[in-house]
Design a protein around this motif. Sequence first.
Motif, PDB file in Angstrom:
ATOM      1  N   VAL A  26     -10.763  -2.874   0.275  1.00 19.39           N
ATOM      2  CA  VAL A  26      -9.930  -1.603   1.015  1.00 19.39           C
ATOM      3  C   VAL A  26     -10.744  -0.440   1.218  1.00 19.39           C
ATOM      4  O   VAL A  26     -11.694  -0.291   0.507  1.00 19.39           O
ATOM      5  N   VAL A  43      -5.822   3.772   6.533  1.00 18.35           N
ATOM      6  CA  VAL A  43      -5.944   2.791   5.409  1.00 18.35           C
ATOM      7  C   VAL A  43      -6.466   1.667   6.331  1.00 18.35           C
ATOM      8  O   VAL A  43      -5.991   1.320   7.228  1.00 18.35           O
ATOM      9  N   THR A  58     -10.180   3.859   2.552  1.00 17.65           N
ATOM     10  CA  THR A  58      -9.319   4.961   2.913  1.00 17.65           C
ATOM     11  C   THR A  58     -10.092   6.248   3.116  1.00 17.65           C
ATOM     12  O   THR A  58     -11.249   6.431   2.640  1.00 17.65           O
ATOM     13  N   ILE A 102       0.925  -1.391   0.003  1.00 15.16           N
ATOM     14  CA  ILE A 102      -0.110   0.065  -0.072  1.00 15.16           C
ATOM     15  C   ILE A 102       0.747   1.494  -0.099  1.00 15.16           C
ATOM     16  O   ILE A 102       1.899   1.358   0.865  1.00 15.16           O
ATOM     17  N   HIS A 109      -2.890   0.314  -4.086  1.00 17.80           N
ATOM     18  CA  HIS A 109      -2.867  -0.970  -3.426  1.00 17.80           C
ATOM     19  C   HIS A 109      -2.220  -1.772  -4.535  1.00 17.80           C
ATOM     20  O   HIS A 109      -2.977  -2.070  -5.793  1.00 17.80           O
TER      21      HIS A 109
END
Length: 108
Positions: free
Chosen positions: A89, A44, A91, A34, A98
Amino acid sequence: MKHSVGKTITTTGSNVELFTVPNGYVAEVETLFISNTAGSTASVSVFWEHAHNATHQIYIINGYSLNSKDYLLFSNGSIVLKSADSIKVQTNTSGISHIATFDLRKEL
């Protein structure tokens, strides 16, 4: 068979699918990289979502504070995903990249 995927997150706050295991396969997560290319610190999270129940989420990384121009590398373990399981994921800022490498094999 090795398979790598890469994605730059352009939305914030929502769960973004990085990879879903194809039907008839299992996948072992070997590497998760990442990178924060944004100009500010980002939060994250990365989680494993089970195919049988979308609310069954196992957090691999939960709210990690990643500084601008820094990276996080997960490579000293492995996670085995079954058919239709996914890695997602989240954020709080865009510009987070990623990259993940999986070892795919047919289910027995």
